[in-house]
Design a protein around this motif. Sequence first.
Motif, PDB file in Angstrom:
ATOM      1  N   GLY A 115       0.745  -1.141   0.067  1.00  0.00           N
ATOM      2  CA  GLY A 115       0.000   0.086  -0.013  1.00  0.00           C
ATOM      3  C   GLY A 115       0.825   1.241   0.150  1.00  0.00           C
ATOM      4  O   GLY A 115       0.430   2.319   0.549  1.00  0.00           O
ATOM      5  N   ALA A 116       2.005   0.983  -0.555  1.00  0.00           N
ATOM      6  CA  ALA A 116       3.029   2.246  -0.578  1.00  0.00           C
ATOM      7  C   ALA A 116       3.235   2.837   0.790  1.00  0.00           C
ATOM      8  O   ALA A 116       3.582   4.013   1.000  1.00  0.00           O
ATOM      9  CB  ALA A 116       2.526   3.326  -1.550  1.00  0.00           C
ATOM     10  N   VAL A 141       1.971  -2.475  15.025  1.00  0.00           N
ATOM     11  CA  VAL A 141       0.386  -2.786  15.063  1.00  0.00           C
ATOM     12  C   VAL A 141      -0.254  -1.624  14.141  1.00  0.00           C
ATOM     13  O   VAL A 141      -0.955  -1.939  13.365  1.00  0.00           O
ATOM     14  CB  VAL A 141       0.080  -2.617  16.571  1.00  0.00           C
ATOM     15  N   GLN A 142       0.276  -0.496  14.371  1.00  0.00           N
ATOM     16  CA  GLN A 142      -0.508   0.691  13.613  1.00  0.00           C
ATOM     17  C   GLN A 142      -0.295   0.576  12.154  1.00  0.00           C
ATOM     18  O   GLN A 142      -1.105   0.688  11.312  1.00  0.00           O
ATOM     19  CB  GLN A 142       0.114   2.026  13.938  1.00  0.00           C
ATOM     20  N   PHE A 143       0.746  -0.165  11.773  1.00  0.00           N
ATOM     21  CA  PHE A 143       1.033  -0.342  10.380  1.00  0.00           C
ATOM     22  C   PHE A 143      -0.008  -1.274   9.737  1.00  0.00           C
ATOM     23  O   PHE A 143      -0.112  -1.264   8.710  1.00  0.00           O
ATOM     24  CB  PHE A 143       2.516  -0.958  10.272  1.00  0.00           C
ATOM     25  N   GLN A 144      -0.568  -2.318  10.585  1.00  0.00           N
ATOM     26  CA  GLN A 144      -1.537  -3.374  10.150  1.00  0.00           C
ATOM     27  C   GLN A 144      -3.018  -2.715  10.423  1.00  0.00           C
ATOM     28  O   GLN A 144      -3.709  -3.510  10.076  1.00  0.00           O
ATOM     29  CB  GLN A 144      -1.282  -4.800  10.870  1.00  0.00           C
ATOM     30  N   THR A 145      -3.145  -1.524  11.117  1.00  0.00           N
ATOM     31  CA  THR A 145      -4.515  -1.241  11.540  1.00  0.00           C
ATOM     32  C   THR A 145      -5.457  -1.141  10.002  1.00  0.00           C
ATOM     33  O   THR A 145      -6.849  -1.736  10.156  1.00  0.00           O
ATOM     34  CB  THR A 145      -4.408   0.145  12.172  1.00  0.00           C
ATOM     35  N   GLU A 146      -4.881  -0.319   9.032  1.00  0.00           N
ATOM     36  CA  GLU A 146      -5.769  -0.066   7.769  1.00  0.00           C
ATOM     37  C   GLU A 146      -6.044  -1.547   7.252  1.00  0.00           C
ATOM     38  O   GLU A 146      -7.500  -1.752   6.867  1.00  0.00           O
ATOM     39  CB  GLU A 146      -4.928   0.557   7.005  1.00  0.00           C
ATOM     40  N   LEU A 154     -14.570  -2.774  10.228  1.00  0.00           N
ATOM     41  CA  LEU A 154     -14.605  -1.621  11.236  1.00  0.00           C
ATOM     42  C   LEU A 154     -13.940  -0.435  10.941  1.00  0.00           C
ATOM     43  O   LEU A 154     -13.012  -0.076  10.100  1.00  0.00           O
ATOM     44  CB  LEU A 154     -13.892  -2.560  12.484  1.00  0.00           C
ATOM     45  N   ALA A 155     -14.429   0.591  11.682  1.00  0.00           N
ATOM     46  CA  ALA A 155     -13.750   1.978  11.361  1.00  0.00           C
ATOM     47  C   ALA A 155     -12.452   2.022  12.111  1.00  0.00           C
ATOM     48  O   ALA A 155     -12.182   1.331  13.171  1.00  0.00           O
ATOM     49  CB  ALA A 155     -14.542   3.085  12.346  1.00  0.00           C
ATOM     50  N   PRO A 156     -11.283   2.351  11.540  1.00  0.00           N
ATOM     51  CA  PRO A 156      -9.993   2.267  11.843  1.00  0.00           C
ATOM     52  C   PRO A 156      -9.879   2.890  13.247  1.00  0.00           C
ATOM     53  O   PRO A 156      -8.965   2.567  14.038  1.00  0.00           O
ATOM     54  CB  PRO A 156      -9.131   3.226  10.703  1.00  0.00           C
ATOM     55  N   SER A 157     -10.669   3.996  13.636  1.00  0.00           N
ATOM     56  CA  SER A 157     -10.492   4.434  14.702  1.00  0.00           C
ATOM     57  C   SER A 157     -10.977   3.506  16.021  1.00  0.00           C
ATOM     58  O   SER A 157     -10.509   3.662  16.934  1.00  0.00           O
ATOM     59  CB  SER A 157     -11.446   5.972  14.689  1.00  0.00           C
ATOM     60  N   VAL A 158     -11.961   2.611  15.714  1.00  0.00           N
ATOM     61  CA  VAL A 158     -12.356   1.719  16.626  1.00  0.00           C
ATOM     62  C   VAL A 158     -11.308   0.854  17.035  1.00  0.00           C
ATOM     63  O   VAL A 158     -10.924   0.641  18.168  1.00  0.00           O
ATOM     64  CB  VAL A 158     -13.588   1.024  15.965  1.00  0.00           C
TER      65      VAL A 158
END
Lengths: 196, 564
Positions: A115-116, A141-146, A154-158
């Motif tokens: 995903g660039a 972890v954040q790298f995989q959230t999307e 699910l919403a990424p913010s959740v």
Amino acid sequence: MHDTNRHNGFSYLRPALAIIVLMTLITGFGYPVLVSAIGQALFPEQANGSLIRDDQGVVRGSILIAQRFEGEEWFHSRPSAGDFATVSSGASNMAASNPALVERIAKDAARLSVGAQTPVPLALVTTSGSGLDPDLPVAAVQFQTERVARARKLAPSVIAGEVDRLTQRSPIGPDVVNVLQLNLAISALGNEDNTP
Amino acid sequence: MAWQDYCLIVAFFALVLIPAPWLGRFVHRAMEGERTWLKPILGPIEYGIYRCAGVTPEREQSWKQYAGSVLVFSALSLLTVFSLLIAQGALPLNPEGLPGLEWTLAFNTAASFMTNTNWQAYSGEASMSYLTQMAGLAVQNFVSPAVGLAVIVALARGITRRTAGTIGNFWVDLTRAVLYCLVPLSMILAFFLIWQGVPQSLDPYVHATTLEGQEQTIPLGPAASQIAIKQLGTNGGGFFGVNSAHPFENPTVWSNLFQLVSILLIPAALLFTFGHYVKDLRQSRALLASMLVVFVIGLGAALYAEHEPAPSYANLPIEQAGSLEGKESRFGVTASVLWAAATTAASNGSVNAMHDSLSPLAGMVAMFNMMLSEVIFGGVGAGLYGMLLFVMIAVFLAGLMIGRTPEYLGKKLEAREVRLLVATLVVMPIGVLVFCALAVSFASPASAISAPGPHGLSQVLYAYTSATANNGSAFGGFGANTPYHNLMQGLAILLGRFGYILPVLAIAGSLAAKTRSPLGPNSFPTHGPLFVTLLTLTILLVGGLTFLPALALGPLAEHFASAL
């Protein structure tokens, strides 16, 4: 004159034998059995491997031992040199000067940065010491959230909220998230959303 | 480095250094049979042991009798562990039905645990039954540091006594070291570790179905009790194959900190025990200062090197930071390097990150710590008696410079002592350089090397350094489990243990027999900054310089090649 016969090697045998037998009883059996008895009474969860069971009581793993996650809907653990084998656990034992390691990292980094999204966090392209590392640094972890958010609708913010809630912060170590704990929490979220 | 990294380092030094004077005084009282708060509880067990063993605690031994006892006890220990390893398949407490070991591996393992080395050419969860772990390996984890502790107090008595024929009773020293020092501390640490998540169970391995539906076997065992003594006794042999990197051996940053502290706790305390024996705590502080100087320099260099991104990763689309290959997320770079420095300084040899994957310079610091023959804190007892050998060499050199008979704490060092000192100086070069040269000279042993380039030489160099220094850590990619390496490593291990213990006891005996001249204005003081400097330089030059060419071909060549 008894001192002369004490130079004889055999005179040392009796105390040596007796002490080995007694130390085996004290430190080989007494000590671990006593520690087991008290440990099992005080901390039964931890003493038996910090196991996680589902509603049916089936063991689904240990909170301390990494599991292999491959589906898009899961947060993935760090790569494992021993392919998540637990008996026996293993590491790559490769140094940065080893071209095979650089090649492996380059390949994994190319696969992960589709995903660039660059740079890829180090933890996701390096194998851990145990091959069973249950945690990830927060950035990994954040790298995989999307990806997980998309797969689970699910919403990424959740998800980010869950990540923040489950981040283990310590005054003497890096901030990490337990991958199994996070995946359990996220899949529970999904279930709640599906129930009307 | 983040602020947490600095907190960890400060906490580590504080927890090692603050209890050391108190613990050192306790060990002195316990070893001399004086009253301590544990005496009422453990005294009956202690005297029960003497009765069963036919030992009269008041009857002391000459150095030859003491050394004879050490040798017979060690030989019998070796035989016991060897037999257990060979026969474990037919013995109880083996729920996984693990078979007996091949004999060279059994010899290697028995020699390694009997000498406090804990070099492991096997993986615990796949090869050792619960009985072997408890009755074989864990027992040696207690008695092998106790032997080291016995030898250092024997040397301390030799230095302090005047015209005496005896240096103590080995059986008494051994028993007291186990009962009063090692068992109580291990209990406390074991409970802490269980609380943090280390298993302590005699049940068979558990089978789990993972969230994605795969089968997973979860190994268990009496791990916490064994890991506690593994650290406190500077043993280092892991319950599980990947040692303290395994999340069951070392689950949290707190278990990590306290295990790290336990590695150096007793070696640091013994400096003060020695101070109480010679009734001069300034000596303790001088030795501590010299150790800290070398330790901190090595730690600083390793931290700097490991936090740098690896040059070979520079063109990859990845985060440019200190490498995490072979490291656990919960520890990160700093805790891994701190551990690497402590475990190699202390002859412990447990690892929480894979040393084979360290940057060349950090790996070199680990090797260099061991090459100094493990005197920077060092193993329980073994570190301090090694350090005192360097002290006597420094005193001898100072004596040459000022043209006087060298004297240490009022004892004259004469031809006999100096000959024995020189004998200990050749142990490391033989074990490391000669054995390493042999291993790389033949195709079959050299095929154990797994890494290309200079790093391959580092693997062999590390293996034989670790064995001779009785450390036990490894560059894990080295395929050590072959009959050749099992036997040669076993020999290096025995050489590294008894090549020091026997001369040390001989020196203890000959010093005990001398008169002690009072310290006067003309005596050379062994506690001021001048002596600390001289001692540190002696350690680095006499101990370290021998290995510089080998290091230049291994880690230094690797470093400069990758930086180009």
